[in-house]
Design an enzyme around this catalytic site. Structure first.
Site, PDB file in Angstrom:
ATOM      1  N   GLY A   1      28.089  32.147  66.467  1.00 22.83           N
ATOM      2  CA  GLY A   1      26.677  32.155  66.579  1.00 22.83           C
ATOM      3  C   GLY A   1      25.950  30.976  67.069  1.00 22.83           C
ATOM      4  O   GLY A   1      26.413  29.791  67.118  1.00 22.83           O
TER       5      GLY A   1
ATOM      6  N   ASP B   1      29.861  29.577  58.352  1.00 23.12           N
ATOM      7  CA  ASP B   1      29.355  30.589  59.377  1.00 23.12           C
ATOM      8  C   ASP B   1      27.805  30.964  59.148  1.00 23.12           C
ATOM      9  O   ASP B   1      27.261  30.707  58.097  1.00 23.12           O
ATOM     10  CB  ASP B   1      30.230  32.006  59.375  1.00 23.12           C
ATOM     11  N   GLY B   2      27.300  31.602  60.078  1.00 25.40           N
ATOM     12  CA  GLY B   2      25.976  31.790  60.196  1.00 25.40           C
ATOM     13  C   GLY B   2      25.673  33.478  59.569  1.00 25.40           C
ATOM     14  O   GLY B   2      26.659  33.815  58.991  1.00 25.40           O
ATOM     15  N   ALA B   3      24.498  33.772  59.435  1.00 30.62           N
ATOM     16  CA  ALA B   3      24.068  35.178  59.244  1.00 30.62           C
ATOM     17  C   ALA B   3      23.209  35.855  59.609  1.00 30.62           C
ATOM     18  O   ALA B   3      22.234  34.865  60.015  1.00 30.62           O
ATOM     19  CB  ALA B   3      24.356  35.433  57.389  1.00 30.62           C
TER      20      ALA B   3
ATOM     21  N   GLY C   1      27.180  40.144  62.026  1.00 25.82           N
ATOM     22  CA  GLY C   1      27.569  40.825  63.478  1.00 25.82           C
ATOM     23  C   GLY C   1      26.742  40.832  64.538  1.00 25.82           C
ATOM     24  O   GLY C   1      26.833  41.541  65.327  1.00 25.82           O
ATOM     25  N   GLY C   2      25.467  40.205  64.488  1.00 26.01           N
ATOM     26  CA  GLY C   2      24.455  40.290  65.480  1.00 26.01           C
ATOM     27  C   GLY C   2      25.121  39.556  66.709  1.00 26.01           C
ATOM     28  O   GLY C   2      24.638  40.277  67.756  1.00 26.01           O
ATOM     29  N   GLY C   3      26.075  38.745  66.560  1.00 27.34           N
ATOM     30  CA  GLY C   3      27.017  38.342  67.781  1.00 27.34           C
ATOM     31  C   GLY C   3      28.151  39.123  68.097  1.00 27.34           C
ATOM     32  O   GLY C   3      29.016  38.983  69.140  1.00 27.34           O
TER      33      GLY C   3
ATOM     34  N   GLU D   1      35.237  37.507  61.813  1.00 23.61           N
ATOM     35  CA  GLU D   1      34.274  36.610  60.667  1.00 23.61           C
ATOM     36  C   GLU D   1      34.981  37.134  59.170  1.00 23.61           C
ATOM     37  O   GLU D   1      35.137  36.313  58.372  1.00 23.61           O
ATOM     38  CB  GLU D   1      32.850  36.890  60.783  1.00 23.61           C
TER      39      GLU D   1
END
Ligand code: 5RP
Length: 221
Positions: free
Chosen positions: A33, A85-87, A99-101, A107
């Site tokens: 992301g 990781d992002g969110a 899971g936007g990406g 992940e």
């Protein structure tokens, strides 16, 4: 400064904060992301020479290789010390929607294989109850319609992510208006539907730490 520049600055700040947890002798798990991309840029500039990384997507692999990091197959990496990781959303219990990406499955695997998951976000990702962000679900293509019908039974409105194929060759349903007051129970229910690879709820295994960039500094949850 434009809103986009402000948000990029927050991503840069939280990436720098996460870097403080990274040591040269680590095999590091790396998410996917735009926030993670800032982290990879910061890693490249830091002079830290990682032993290796395990990547959660083809896009991240490419970026890691571009800064000279060795990317190792998870099967040859054992348990990882740290996953960054992002969110798309997080709540007060550090439970996430991701899971936007579209990289949610890898992940979740890399997070699961790591001792500590540090999630890096800006303040726009904080919510009281998860679910404003449509919940991504990776599905085996032949099961797409069946899973969509099951998601309607669970109270959601699924929408196929048009023109998108995951790194695993599957499709994504983005499910709107889910009641996620009990995200652990919902994660179990969704993951039990045949044809679901995984859903973007990270509630059974939340992040151990969330670093959230605000205009007045980085808060830790
Ligand atoms: C990708 C993800 C990302 O972590 C999530 O979409 C957040 O991305 P960004 O940092 O660009 O806001 O789950 O599958």
């Amino acid at each position: 400064m434009s809103d986009i520049d402000k948000q990029n600055e927050l991503k840069r700040q939280v990436a720098e904060a996460a870097l403080k947890q990274v040591r040269s002798d680590m095999v590091l798990g790396v998410g996917t992301g735009s926030t993670v991309n800032c982290f990879i840029d910061a890693l490249g500039e830091s002079g830290i020479q990682l032993e290796a990384a395990v990547s959660s997507s083809e896009a991240t692999t490419e970026r890691l290789k571009a800064i000279g990091v060795t990317v190792r197959d998870l099967n040859n990496a054992g348990t990882l010390d740290l996953y960054i990781d992002g969110a798309d959303e997080f709540d007060a219990h550090r439970r996430l929607i991701k899971g936007g990406g579209g990289a949610l499955t890898r992940e979740k695997i890399v997070a699961g294989a790591s001792r500590k998951f540090v999630c890096i976000v800006d303040a726009s990702k904080k919510v009281g109850v998860l679910g404003k962000f449509p919940l991504p679900i990776e599905v085996i293509p032949m099961a797409r319609s069946y899973v969509a019908r099951q998601m309607v039974v669970l109270g959601g409105q699924p929408e196929l992510r048009e023109g998108f194929t995951t790194d695993n060759g599957n499709q994504i349903l983005d499910v709107h208006n889910m009641d996620l007051v009990d995200p652990v129970e919902m994660e179990k229910k969704i993951n039990n539907i045949p044809g679901v690879v995984t859903c973007g709820l990270f509630a059974i295994r939340p992040a151990e730490v969330v670093l959230m960039a605000t205009e007045s500094g980085v808060d830790t949850f």
